[in-house]
Design an enzyme around this catalytic site. Structure first.
Site, PDB file in Angstrom:
ATOM      1  N   LEU A  29       0.800  -1.212  -0.017  1.00 28.32           N
ATOM      2  CA  LEU A  29       0.065  -0.012   0.260  1.00 28.32           C
ATOM      3  C   LEU A  29       0.670   1.186   0.003  1.00 28.32           C
ATOM      4  O   LEU A  29       1.919   1.507   0.660  1.00 28.32           O
ATOM      5  CB  LEU A  29      -0.893   0.021   1.331  1.00 28.32           C
ATOM      6  N   HIS A  30       0.187   2.271  -0.501  1.00 28.01           N
ATOM      7  CA  HIS A  30       1.104   3.645  -0.778  1.00 28.01           C
ATOM      8  C   HIS A  30      -0.095   4.567  -0.575  1.00 28.01           C
ATOM      9  O   HIS A  30      -1.269   4.329  -0.083  1.00 28.01           O
ATOM     10  CB  HIS A  30       1.534   3.829  -2.141  1.00 28.01           C
ATOM     11  N   HIS A  33      -3.533   4.472  -1.867  1.00 32.60           N
ATOM     12  CA  HIS A  33      -4.443   3.567  -1.266  1.00 32.60           C
ATOM     13  C   HIS A  33      -5.152   4.168  -0.010  1.00 32.60           C
ATOM     14  O   HIS A  33      -6.334   4.053   0.401  1.00 32.60           O
ATOM     15  CB  HIS A  33      -3.747   2.133  -0.817  1.00 32.60           C
ATOM     16  N   GLN A  57      -5.101 -12.317 -12.573  1.00 33.83           N
ATOM     17  CA  GLN A  57      -5.319 -11.174 -13.320  1.00 33.83           C
ATOM     18  C   GLN A  57      -3.556 -10.971 -13.691  1.00 33.83           C
ATOM     19  O   GLN A  57      -3.209  -9.936 -14.360  1.00 33.83           O
ATOM     20  CB  GLN A  57      -5.637  -9.952 -12.635  1.00 33.83           C
TER      21      GLN A  57
HETATM   22  O1  PAF Z   1      -6.505  -2.455  -8.212  1.00 36.05           O
HETATM   23  C1  PAF Z   1      -6.198  -3.644  -7.857  1.00 36.05           C
HETATM   24  O2  PAF Z   1      -5.282  -3.410  -6.848  1.00 36.05           O
HETATM   25  C2  PAF Z   1      -6.530  -4.742  -8.190  1.00 36.05           C
HETATM   26  O3  PAF Z   1      -6.821  -4.881  -9.759  1.00 36.05           O
HETATM   27  C3  PAF Z   1      -8.106  -5.418  -7.580  1.00 36.05           C
HETATM   28  C4  PAF Z   1      -9.027  -4.354  -7.958  1.00 36.05           C
HETATM   29  C5  PAF Z   1      -7.860  -5.347  -6.070  1.00 36.05           C
HETATM   30  C6  PAF Z   1      -8.419  -6.799  -8.119  1.00 36.05           C
HETATM   31  O4  PAF Z   1      -7.547  -7.694  -7.570  1.00 36.05           O
END
Ligand code: PAF
Length: 275
Positions: A29-30, A33, A57
């Protein structure tokens, strides 16, 4: 902040907490976020974050294995930001069997721009977000506009499935020199970090030009790509698109966004600016 690693514990803890606002993340996290977490607070009674690095993903060769897992400092930051609950499952918990049922976003949204460079990426994002929604069952969810195409795909998914969740956009947070905050910025060398704000500067120039009524969009895109190349970047795209569906605009369209992805050394940065 309560931390839950299982679906059952998360559901039990969230059974009676009022309006839930959910901010899914992959951790590392930065400040961007953390700004989303603070924004979330204004939209409900209970702020729930998740941290899960979603294998679906990433494509083979992308940075899934080396994506930083930084749970402890992340928890500290979330606590300070006033998050109430964190759902942090391991892979076995979220994908106990290989995920066969998937969300397939429409090609015109998912196979362009980021999706063209990273085939299957938005299938992975939409599938995990649908799964996280089913665990957390929020009334609202925040997604940063830094990932503009992701925001568009997920908003569209929620609308098309009539999911009773309000999707709220989070503004991009920038360093003082304009660089959009991203987990990837940590990979930049000192020299690359000094060059990186030029992506924002080039996009700002495109925005200014459109505002001054330039309508030769293809030429504007090419000029931006050439400028980045000249500075040593390897651009994947600079694209002026319509904000609502990311399709190519005609000369009289308004409501535009310019999106870019480009590699600086071995780091791929993305950014966008609304016109
Ligand atoms: O944006 C992200 O960090 C990711 O694509 C998410 C929405 C948490 C899904 O894994």
């Amino acid at each position: 902040m309560q931390i839950h690693h299982t679906i059952a514990a998360t559901r039990a803890a969230l059974a009676d907490v009022g309006r839930i606002v959910f901010v899914p993340t992959m951790g590392n996290l930065h400040d961007g976020h953390i700004a989303l977490m603070r924004q979330a607070r204004a939209h409900g009674d209970c702020v729930v974050a998740s941290i899960f690095v979603n294998r679906l993903q990433f494509r083979p060769g992308e940075d899934f294995e080396k994506y930083p897992r930084t749970l402890e400092p992340d928890c500290e930051r979330l606590r300070t930001a006033g998050v109430d609950h964190l759902f942090a499952p391991d892979e076995q918990e979220l994908y106990p069997v290989p995920q066969r049922y998937v969300i397939e976003p429409p090609a015109e949204h998912a196979n362009i721009l980021e999706g063209e460079i990273r085939p299957g990426h938005f299938r992975g994002v939409a599938t995990v977000v649908m799964k996280l929604f089913s665990v957390v069952q929020p009334q609202a969810a925040l997604f940063g506009k830094k990932d503009y195409q992701q925001f568009m795909v997920l908003s569209d998914m929620v609308r098309e499935f009539s999911i009773p969740i309000e999707v709220i956009p989070g503004e991009t947070v920038r360093a003082d020199d304009g660089l959009a905050l991203s987990s990837r910025n940590g990979y930049l060398s000192a020299q690359e970090r000094a060059e990186a704000p030029n992506l924002f500067r080039v996009l700002s120039h495109v925005v200014d030009s459109v505002r001054k009524r330039r309508r030769d969009f293809a030429a504007l895109e090419q000029e931006a790509v050439a400028e980045l190349r000249g500075r040593g970047w390897v651009p994947d795209y600079v694209a002026l698109r319509k904000k609502d569906d990311l399709q190519s605009p005609s000369a009289h369209d308004s409501g535009l966004v310019v999106l870019a992805a480009a590699r600086l050394g071995s780091t791929r940065l993305i950014d966008n600016l609304e016109v």
